[in-house]
Design a protein around this motif. Sequence first.
Motif, PDB file in Angstrom:
ATOM      1  N   PHE A  37       0.789  -1.057   0.082  1.00 51.08           N
ATOM      2  CA  PHE A  37      -0.008  -0.181  -0.149  1.00 51.08           C
ATOM      3  C   PHE A  37       0.860   1.350   0.095  1.00 51.08           C
ATOM      4  O   PHE A  37       1.869   1.060   0.292  1.00 51.08           O
ATOM      5  CB  PHE A  37      -0.992  -0.013   1.372  1.00 51.08           C
ATOM      6  N   ARG A  38       0.346   2.626  -0.268  1.00 50.09           N
ATOM      7  CA  ARG A  38       1.073   3.643  -0.210  1.00 50.09           C
ATOM      8  C   ARG A  38       0.315   4.768   0.414  1.00 50.09           C
ATOM      9  O   ARG A  38      -1.151   4.608   0.090  1.00 50.09           O
ATOM     10  CB  ARG A  38       1.775   3.937  -1.561  1.00 50.09           C
ATOM     11  N   GLN A  39       0.751   5.785   0.727  1.00 44.92           N
ATOM     12  CA  GLN A  39       0.079   6.658   1.516  1.00 44.92           C
ATOM     13  C   GLN A  39       0.835   8.056   1.242  1.00 44.92           C
ATOM     14  O   GLN A  39       1.898   8.381   1.644  1.00 44.92           O
ATOM     15  CB  GLN A  39      -0.390   6.834   2.837  1.00 44.92           C
ATOM     16  N   GLU A  44      -5.553   9.110   1.522  1.00 46.79           N
ATOM     17  CA  GLU A  44      -5.784   8.059   2.287  1.00 46.79           C
ATOM     18  C   GLU A  44      -4.943   6.872   1.624  1.00 46.79           C
ATOM     19  O   GLU A  44      -4.100   6.809   0.419  1.00 46.79           O
ATOM     20  CB  GLU A  44      -7.280   7.349   2.002  1.00 46.79           C
ATOM     21  N   ARG A  45      -4.659   5.989   2.456  1.00 49.02           N
ATOM     22  CA  ARG A  45      -3.749   4.922   2.243  1.00 49.02           C
ATOM     23  C   ARG A  45      -4.399   4.109   1.087  1.00 49.02           C
ATOM     24  O   ARG A  45      -5.563   3.775   1.196  1.00 49.02           O
ATOM     25  CB  ARG A  45      -3.444   3.881   3.233  1.00 49.02           C
ATOM     26  N   GLU A  46      -3.635   3.518  -0.184  1.00 50.82           N
ATOM     27  CA  GLU A  46      -4.260   3.036  -1.078  1.00 50.82           C
ATOM     28  C   GLU A  46      -3.249   1.719  -1.488  1.00 50.82           C
ATOM     29  O   GLU A  46      -2.164   1.579  -1.422  1.00 50.82           O
ATOM     30  CB  GLU A  46      -4.507   3.768  -2.568  1.00 50.82           C
ATOM     31  N   PHE A  47      -4.211   0.800  -1.991  1.00 52.45           N
ATOM     32  CA  PHE A  47      -3.761  -0.465  -2.635  1.00 52.45           C
ATOM     33  C   PHE A  47      -2.920  -0.165  -3.757  1.00 52.45           C
ATOM     34  O   PHE A  47      -3.253   0.620  -4.788  1.00 52.45           O
ATOM     35  CB  PHE A  47      -4.999  -1.394  -2.856  1.00 52.45           C
ATOM     36  N   VAL A  48      -1.668  -0.970  -4.023  1.00 50.34           N
ATOM     37  CA  VAL A  48      -0.838  -0.847  -4.922  1.00 50.34           C
ATOM     38  C   VAL A  48      -0.625  -2.079  -5.475  1.00 50.34           C
ATOM     39  O   VAL A  48      -0.897  -2.371  -6.776  1.00 50.34           O
ATOM     40  CB  VAL A  48       0.664  -0.397  -4.319  1.00 50.34           C
ATOM     41  N   ALA A  49      -0.445  -3.323  -4.777  1.00 49.12           N
ATOM     42  CA  ALA A  49      -0.318  -4.651  -5.412  1.00 49.12           C
ATOM     43  C   ALA A  49      -0.341  -5.572  -4.423  1.00 49.12           C
ATOM     44  O   ALA A  49      -0.241  -5.270  -3.226  1.00 49.12           O
ATOM     45  CB  ALA A  49       1.187  -4.659  -6.181  1.00 49.12           C
ATOM     46  N   GLY A  50      -0.713  -6.826  -4.626  1.00 44.42           N
ATOM     47  CA  GLY A  50      -0.843  -7.846  -3.740  1.00 44.42           C
ATOM     48  C   GLY A  50      -0.563  -9.221  -4.595  1.00 44.42           C
ATOM     49  O   GLY A  50      -0.416  -9.269  -5.567  1.00 44.42           O
ATOM     50  N   ILE A  51      -0.238 -10.157  -3.577  1.00 50.79           N
ATOM     51  CA  ILE A  51       0.228 -11.674  -4.129  1.00 50.79           C
ATOM     52  C   ILE A  51      -0.524 -12.551  -3.389  1.00 50.79           C
ATOM     53  O   ILE A  51      -0.360 -12.277  -2.016  1.00 50.79           O
ATOM     54  CB  ILE A  51       1.745 -11.771  -4.124  1.00 50.79           C
ATOM     55  N   SER A  52      -1.023 -13.420  -3.823  1.00 50.54           N
ATOM     56  CA  SER A  52      -1.733 -14.417  -3.183  1.00 50.54           C
ATOM     57  C   SER A  52      -0.950 -15.473  -2.319  1.00 50.54           C
ATOM     58  O   SER A  52       0.165 -15.703  -2.801  1.00 50.54           O
ATOM     59  CB  SER A  52      -2.955 -15.018  -3.706  1.00 50.54           C
ATOM     60  N   VAL A  93       4.726   7.395   0.943  1.00 46.45           N
ATOM     61  CA  VAL A  93       5.191   6.229   2.092  1.00 46.45           C
ATOM     62  C   VAL A  93       4.481   4.874   1.433  1.00 46.45           C
ATOM     63  O   VAL A  93       3.463   4.780   1.495  1.00 46.45           O
ATOM     64  CB  VAL A  93       4.956   6.600   3.402  1.00 46.45           C
ATOM     65  N   TYR A  94       5.706   3.931   1.381  1.00 39.58           N
ATOM     66  CA  TYR A  94       5.092   2.492   0.812  1.00 39.58           C
ATOM     67  C   TYR A  94       5.187   1.563   2.210  1.00 39.58           C
ATOM     68  O   TYR A  94       5.993   1.591   2.936  1.00 39.58           O
ATOM     69  CB  TYR A  94       5.780   2.063  -0.300  1.00 39.58           C
ATOM     70  N   TYR A  95       4.098   1.114   2.349  1.00 42.00           N
ATOM     71  CA  TYR A  95       3.813   0.122   3.445  1.00 42.00           C
ATOM     72  C   TYR A  95       3.581  -1.505   2.959  1.00 42.00           C
ATOM     73  O   TYR A  95       2.884  -1.507   2.059  1.00 42.00           O
ATOM     74  CB  TYR A  95       2.579   0.294   4.370  1.00 42.00           C
ATOM     75  N   ARG A 108      -6.742  -9.166  -1.127  1.00 44.71           N
ATOM     76  CA  ARG A 108      -7.924  -7.753  -0.798  1.00 44.71           C
ATOM     77  C   ARG A 108      -7.280  -6.708  -0.977  1.00 44.71           C
ATOM     78  O   ARG A 108      -6.248  -6.356  -0.506  1.00 44.71           O
ATOM     79  CB  ARG A 108      -8.585  -8.193   0.652  1.00 44.71           C
ATOM     80  N   VAL A 109      -8.053  -5.571  -1.388  1.00 44.43           N
ATOM     81  CA  VAL A 109      -7.413  -4.411  -1.532  1.00 44.43           C
ATOM     82  C   VAL A 109      -7.774  -3.348  -0.558  1.00 44.43           C
ATOM     83  O   VAL A 109      -7.347  -2.350  -0.469  1.00 44.43           O
ATOM     84  CB  VAL A 109      -8.025  -3.725  -2.884  1.00 44.43           C
ATOM     85  N   ASP A 110      -8.719  -3.842   0.445  1.00 45.23           N
ATOM     86  CA  ASP A 110      -9.138  -3.047   1.653  1.00 45.23           C
ATOM     87  C   ASP A 110      -7.995  -3.094   2.650  1.00 45.23           C
ATOM     88  O   ASP A 110      -7.670  -4.265   3.066  1.00 45.23           O
ATOM     89  CB  ASP A 110     -10.448  -3.553   2.114  1.00 45.23           C
TER      90      ASP A 110
END
Length: 127
Positions: A37-39, A44-52, A93-95, A108-110
């Motif tokens: 995520f990044r902010q 607001e903090r937003e989804f950037v990428a995900g891996i299952s 800032v990337y989290y 999930r993107v939330d």
Amino acid sequence: QAQLVESGGGLVQAGGSLRLSCASSVRTLSSYHMGWFRQAPGKEREFVAGISRSSGSTFYADSVKGRFTISRDNGKNTVYLQMNALKPEDTAVYYCAADRSALVRTVRVDAKAYDYWGQGTQVTVSS
């Protein structure tokens, strides 16, 4: 003790690349769906990428598709975010975050769905 630790942020010119890393000494990251995520300031903090967790399927926000790549190295217990063709609007800032849910098979993107977070790493892209 931080659950997750990010590294690799910094200052880069537009068009450049950075690789972020997310590691843990207390969690086995292969057991979690992982997200980046990044902010940005004032946003607001937003989804950037995900891996299952199991299939390794990847998901991206439209704003980073084709430029960012998420991957994991289970042997190193690390998740990466390769960022290419960076733009000033990527400054944030990337989290990294871990979702422990056993009931969900996909990313999930939330942000509220994630259980563990890193402290964040600053990425600044100059124009």
